[in-house]
Design a protein around this motif. Sequence first.
Motif, PDB file in Angstrom:
ATOM      1  N   ASP A 121      43.503   7.756  97.931  1.00  0.00           N
ATOM      2  CA  ASP A 121      44.047   6.766  98.867  1.00  0.00           C
ATOM      3  C   ASP A 121      43.658   5.350  98.466  1.00  0.00           C
ATOM      4  OD1 ASP A 121      45.057   8.933 100.203  1.00  0.00           O
ATOM      5  OD2 ASP A 121      43.399   9.011 101.658  1.00  0.00           O
ATOM      6  N   ARG A 122      42.436   5.152  97.985  1.00  0.00           N
ATOM      7  CA  ARG A 122      41.973   3.827  97.580  1.00  0.00           C
ATOM      8  C   ARG A 122      42.771   3.325  96.387  1.00  0.00           C
ATOM      9  NH1 ARG A 122      40.450  -1.112  98.818  1.00  0.00           N
ATOM     10  NH2 ARG A 122      39.080  -2.041  97.248  1.00  0.00           N
ATOM     11  N   LEU A 123      43.063   4.175  95.438  1.00  0.00           N
ATOM     12  CA  LEU A 123      43.838   3.785  94.267  1.00  0.00           C
ATOM     13  C   LEU A 123      45.270   3.450  94.652  1.00  0.00           C
ATOM     14  CD1 LEU A 123      43.601   3.447  91.227  1.00  0.00           C
ATOM     15  CD2 LEU A 123      44.304   5.824  90.952  1.00  0.00           C
ATOM     16  N   SER A 124      45.836   4.186  95.617  1.00  0.00           N
ATOM     17  CA  SER A 124      47.186   3.876  96.096  1.00  0.00           C
ATOM     18  C   SER A 124      47.218   2.534  96.809  1.00  0.00           C
ATOM     19  CB  SER A 124      47.673   4.991  97.034  1.00  0.00           C
ATOM     20  OG  SER A 124      47.699   6.235  96.366  1.00  0.00           O
ATOM     21  N   HIS A 125      46.142   2.213  97.542  1.00  0.00           N
ATOM     22  CA  HIS A 125      46.079   0.925  98.230  1.00  0.00           C
ATOM     23  C   HIS A 125      45.967  -0.235  97.246  1.00  0.00           C
ATOM     24  CE1 HIS A 125      45.188  -1.992 101.345  1.00  0.00           C
ATOM     25  NE2 HIS A 125      44.056  -2.323 100.697  1.00  0.00           N
ATOM     26  N   LEU A 126      45.199  -0.074  96.192  1.00  0.00           N
ATOM     27  CA  LEU A 126      45.061  -1.129  95.197  1.00  0.00           C
ATOM     28  C   LEU A 126      46.320  -1.284  94.357  1.00  0.00           C
ATOM     29  CD1 LEU A 126      41.405  -0.441  93.949  1.00  0.00           C
ATOM     30  CD2 LEU A 126      42.175  -2.265  95.466  1.00  0.00           C
ATOM     31  N   ALA A 127      47.110  -0.247  94.254  1.00  0.00           N
ATOM     32  CA  ALA A 127      48.322  -0.319  93.435  1.00  0.00           C
ATOM     33  C   ALA A 127      49.447  -1.058  94.123  1.00  0.00           C
ATOM     34  CB  ALA A 127      48.771   1.092  93.054  1.00  0.00           C
ATOM     35  N   GLN A 128      49.332  -1.281  95.425  1.00  0.00           N
ATOM     36  CA  GLN A 128      50.401  -1.987  96.131  1.00  0.00           C
ATOM     37  C   GLN A 128      50.381  -3.473  95.797  1.00  0.00           C
ATOM     38  OE1 GLN A 128      50.012  -1.150 100.282  1.00  0.00           O
ATOM     39  NE2 GLN A 128      50.380   1.069 100.058  1.00  0.00           N
ATOM     40  N   HIS A 129      51.567  -4.080  95.734  1.00  0.00           N
ATOM     41  CA  HIS A 129      51.657  -5.500  95.394  1.00  0.00           C
ATOM     42  C   HIS A 129      51.259  -6.344  96.591  1.00  0.00           C
ATOM     43  CE1 HIS A 129      55.355  -5.968  97.766  1.00  0.00           C
ATOM     44  NE2 HIS A 129      55.687  -4.764  97.307  1.00  0.00           N
ATOM     45  N   LYS A 130      50.949  -7.599  96.332  1.00  0.00           N
ATOM     46  CA  LYS A 130      50.517  -8.507  97.377  1.00  0.00           C
ATOM     47  C   LYS A 130      51.720  -8.947  98.207  1.00  0.00           C
ATOM     48  CE  LYS A 130      47.804 -12.690  98.104  1.00  0.00           C
ATOM     49  NZ  LYS A 130      47.079 -13.828  97.456  1.00  0.00           N
ATOM     50  N   THR A 131      51.552  -8.931  99.536  1.00  0.00           N
ATOM     51  CA  THR A 131      52.632  -9.331 100.437  1.00  0.00           C
ATOM     52  C   THR A 131      52.387 -10.738 100.946  1.00  0.00           C
ATOM     53  OG1 THR A 131      51.463  -8.329 102.297  1.00  0.00           O
ATOM     54  CG2 THR A 131      53.068  -6.937 101.136  1.00  0.00           C
ATOM     55  N   TYR A 132      53.482 -11.493 101.182  1.00  0.00           N
ATOM     56  CA  TYR A 132      53.415 -12.864 101.667  1.00  0.00           C
ATOM     57  C   TYR A 132      54.173 -12.935 102.995  1.00  0.00           C
ATOM     58  CZ  TYR A 132      51.901 -14.081  96.972  1.00  0.00           C
ATOM     59  OH  TYR A 132      51.211 -14.164  95.799  1.00  0.00           O
ATOM     60  N   PRO A 133      53.795 -13.861 103.891  1.00  0.00           N
ATOM     61  CA  PRO A 133      54.524 -14.006 105.153  1.00  0.00           C
ATOM     62  C   PRO A 133      55.945 -14.493 104.928  1.00  0.00           C
ATOM     63  CG  PRO A 133      52.936 -15.772 104.895  1.00  0.00           C
ATOM     64  CD  PRO A 133      52.666 -14.797 103.790  1.00  0.00           C
ATOM     65  N   GLN A 134      56.766 -14.259 105.921  1.00  0.00           N
ATOM     66  CA  GLN A 134      58.164 -14.644 105.805  1.00  0.00           C
ATOM     67  C   GLN A 134      58.288 -16.161 105.817  1.00  0.00           C
ATOM     68  OE1 GLN A 134      60.542 -12.593 105.181  1.00  0.00           O
ATOM     69  NE2 GLN A 134      62.182 -14.133 105.176  1.00  0.00           N
ATOM     70  N   SER A 135      59.034 -16.714 104.877  1.00  0.00           N
ATOM     71  CA  SER A 135      59.236 -18.150 104.786  1.00  0.00           C
ATOM     72  C   SER A 135      60.238 -18.608 105.832  1.00  0.00           C
ATOM     73  CB  SER A 135      59.732 -18.530 103.396  1.00  0.00           C
ATOM     74  OG  SER A 135      60.035 -19.900 103.344  1.00  0.00           O
ATOM     75  N   GLN A 136      60.099 -19.876 106.287  1.00  0.00           N
ATOM     76  CA  GLN A 136      61.029 -20.450 107.247  1.00  0.00           C
ATOM     77  C   GLN A 136      62.381 -20.751 106.623  1.00  0.00           C
ATOM     78  OE1 GLN A 136      59.166 -23.867 108.974  1.00  0.00           O
ATOM     79  NE2 GLN A 136      57.409 -22.719 109.770  1.00  0.00           N
ATOM     80  N   ASN A 137      62.389 -20.946 105.322  1.00  0.00           N
ATOM     81  CA  ASN A 137      63.620 -21.260 104.614  1.00  0.00           C
ATOM     82  C   ASN A 137      64.038 -20.048 103.802  1.00  0.00           C
ATOM     83  OD1 ASN A 137      65.800 -22.436 103.421  1.00  0.00           O
ATOM     84  ND2 ASN A 137      64.604 -23.874 102.157  1.00  0.00           N
ATOM     85  N   GLU A 138      65.267 -19.649 103.985  1.00  0.00           N
ATOM     86  CA  GLU A 138      65.737 -18.483 103.260  1.00  0.00           C
ATOM     87  C   GLU A 138      65.886 -18.779 101.770  1.00  0.00           C
ATOM     88  OE1 GLU A 138      69.305 -17.182 105.058  1.00  0.00           O
ATOM     89  OE2 GLU A 138      68.348 -16.570 106.955  1.00  0.00           O
ATOM     90  N   LEU A 139      66.294 -20.052 101.433  1.00  0.00           N
ATOM     91  CA  LEU A 139      66.416 -20.445 100.018  1.00  0.00           C
ATOM     92  C   LEU A 139      65.096 -21.028  99.529  1.00  0.00           C
ATOM     93  CD1 LEU A 139      69.954 -22.113 100.164  1.00  0.00           C
ATOM     94  CD2 LEU A 139      69.374 -19.757  99.528  1.00  0.00           C
TER      95      LEU A 139
END
Length: 252
Positions: A121-139
């Motif tokens: 489970d720890r290796l699967s968690h480290l393999a996930q990419h970094k997530t960023y919050p949703q931007s206010q601007n779509e472009l």
Amino acid sequence: MATQTRRIDELSQSKAIPHGFLEDRRSVYWDRNIPKYTPETTRFVLSARQEQLVHPKELNREYQGDRPSPIWPVSQSAQQATATPRLEALSNPKATHREHVPAREIVTAVSDAAKHAACSDRLSHLAQHKTYPQSQNELSEWDWSEWESPIPERVKNAEPSPRVVQLATEKSPHSQWQPSRAVQWKVSQGALNYKPSTDLEKLALPKERGQNEDYNPKAWKVSRGALQAQASPRIQELCIPLPRKVRNPKKA
């Protein structure tokens, strides 16, 4: 005073020629030792030691010359020879170290256990990419100002103390500081209408030089007192060359 005069007379005497003195050579060639001309060449005679040294060094009696060819016949006895146990032991190649690991191949074969392995489970968690919050601007082009700042509002609305304001003020230049002078500047009217003094005009004139300014016609003129001077007996004695330094005139 009389004692000093006798001492001076003693010191003024020339140095006596020591016993066994040989007169200097008049030339590098001696007239008495010039060899007579002979039409034949000079004959040289070698000593016994020189004749011994001119002979070439003898070869060792066990010396063998170079082989005539890199291919030579092998004798029958050499073909039927049997190697000794020591020679066979020396002919064996050197064994590798017991901990020696050969170089790994470029293409590595993946084992079946690695193919069917399940990650934790720890290796699967480290393999996930970094997530960023949703931007206010779509472009969005990933500008930092598009996301909310983590700085709290009380920090944004804080007012600095008078001491911080004083330290933030830029340093003022010195009271006597002057900026750099321009490359071109206007000449003042006083400098344009300035009239030099008489001494300054005299110093500004070039130096006048005559044709023979440095020539002094009386530089080598001998005074009348020097013309009538007479040398003392001691000076006349010192002017006489030493007899051993006087060369005899050559006879014609």
